[in-house]
Design an enzyme around this catalytic site. Structure first.
Site, PDB file in Angstrom:
ATOM      1  N   LYS A  95       0.819  -1.206   0.000  1.00 26.66           N
ATOM      2  CA  LYS A  95       0.000   0.000   0.000  1.00 26.66           C
ATOM      3  C   LYS A  95       0.857   1.262   0.000  1.00 26.66           C
ATOM      4  O   LYS A  95       0.599   2.199  -0.741  1.00 26.66           O
ATOM      5  CB  LYS A  95      -0.936  -0.011   1.203  1.00 26.66           C
ATOM      6  CG  LYS A  95      -1.887   1.197   1.238  1.00 26.66           C
ATOM      7  CD  LYS A  95      -2.807   1.219   0.032  1.00 26.66           C
ATOM      8  CE  LYS A  95      -3.691   2.425  -0.014  1.00 26.66           C
ATOM      9  NZ  LYS A  95      -4.402   2.552  -1.289  1.00 26.66           N
ATOM     10  N   VAL A  96       1.854   1.300   0.870  1.00 29.23           N
ATOM     11  CA  VAL A  96       2.706   2.485   0.987  1.00 29.23           C
ATOM     12  C   VAL A  96       4.061   2.200   0.366  1.00 29.23           C
ATOM     13  O   VAL A  96       4.743   1.252   0.747  1.00 29.23           O
ATOM     14  CB  VAL A  96       2.879   2.892   2.462  1.00 29.23           C
ATOM     15  CG1 VAL A  96       3.815   4.105   2.578  1.00 29.23           C
ATOM     16  CG2 VAL A  96       1.535   3.205   3.091  1.00 29.23           C
TER      17      VAL A  96
END
Length: 340
Positions: A335-336
């Protein structure tokens, strides 16, 4: 089973409705500041989907306000330590997480150098939000799917709010109020024809032009992320400068013919590509008879990309499942993403 990506994409209308009730005074204050002290130069700072949202924000800023906007190669600051002149500049960062050092560091650099710095960021407690002078939340809520959907749509809306308040265009700002209804309707779009064609495909070219080009960029990225489909985005003005050599019988193309001055050329290009044997998926508004996919529209053409990508996201999540993949767990992605 419905994917988290599909659930989050379909929730965009609710989050945008909330977004449009927040921070309006802050956007207005920023707009007044920029009108009183116009920047000498403008750069955007973003990666991935956020960079595609920055492309849309830049297009609106140039088309509506006349200021030239460039996308900053962040390595000039993070790796090369180039002596960039920041004074009297405006640096606009867009991010879902606000965590990546190569987005945060340039904003710190520009702020310390005397620039006006703006962060359009979903996590308002993030390092990016703290680094910028003007931090404005996206209010998209927590996004757990790796592929950004609702936060991307909220980023587009934030870019439109930014341009609208800077220009102080009350009619445009009023048009934004209709976006939740437009997004809800767009999420009901039937793009099953695209799934039938793309489920067995190995590659695709995505084409847009003008304000529709960010749609092509974002769609190509999502094809790669969620369907492991080799996808490349091109402007309709560039496709004859080399990419044409790739197109043969049955080659799939998704073409966004959004409203505006670029539409006529896109329709002509779609007809030419069909003549060359390409398998064209022409996404166009319902007044275009030759369309393959109905492109939802907003109250004003400058907002069309926001509702158009909503229709695409629903199809992209369904396509991933049709290809036997899980859009919530793209291969090799998290996600990051933190890059320097």
């Amino acid at each position: 089973m419905t994917s988290q990506m599909l659930k989050e994409a379909r929730s965009a209308a609710v989050h945008v409705a909330d977004q449009l009730t927040r921070d309006q005074a802050r956007y207005s204050e920023l707009g007044r500041w920029l009108r009183s002290a116009p920047p000498a130069r403008i750069v955007t700072v973003a990666r991935g989907s956020s960079d595609h949202a920055a492309n849309y924000c830049a297009y609106l800023t140039m088309a509506r306000l006349g200021h030239i906007v460039a996308s900053l190669p962040m390595s000039l600051v993070t790796l090369n330590k180039a002596p960039l002149i920041a004074r009297d500049a405006l640096a606009i960062a867009i991010s879902q997480s606000g965590q990546s050092p190569d987005v945060v560091e340039p904003i710190r650099y520009f702020r310390e150098g005397g620039a006006t710095t703006v962060a359009l960021v979903n996590d308002t407690s993030s390092p990016l939000a703290n680094a910028a002078e003007w931090s404005l939340g996206l209010h998209a809520g927590a996004e757990t799917s790796v592929a950004a959907t609702k936060s991307f749509i909220a980023s587009l809306v934030a870019g439109a709010l930014f341009a609208g308040y800077w220009q102080d265009d009350k009619q445009f700002l009023h048009a934004l109020e209709s976006l939740p209804d437009s997004l809800y309707n767009a999420a009901q779009s039937d793009w099953s024809k695209a799934i039938d064609i793309l489920a067995p495909a190995s590659n695709i070219m995505v084409v847009g032009r003008g304000i529709g080009f960010p749609l092509a960029l974002e769609s190509a990225l999502k094809f790669k992320e969620t369907s492991a489909l080799q996808a490349e985005a091109f402007s309709g003005a560039e496709i004859k400068h080399g990419p044409m050599a790739l197109i043969n019988e049955g080659y799939p193309l998704l073409m966004f013919a959004t409203r505006g001055p670029a539409q006529v050329g896109m329709l002509q290009l779609a007809a030419e590509m069909r003549g060359r044997g390409a398998k064209v998926l022409l996404a166009a508004p319902d007044d275009v008879a030759e369309r393959d996919l109905t492109l939802p529209v907003a109250v004003t053409p400058d907002l069309d990309p926001i509702v158009a990508i909503q229709a695409f996201y629903v199809m992209a999540a369904q396509l991933s499942a049709a290809r036997g993949l899980n859009p919530d767990q793209p291969r090799h992605l998290s996600k990051v993403t933190k890059t320097s």
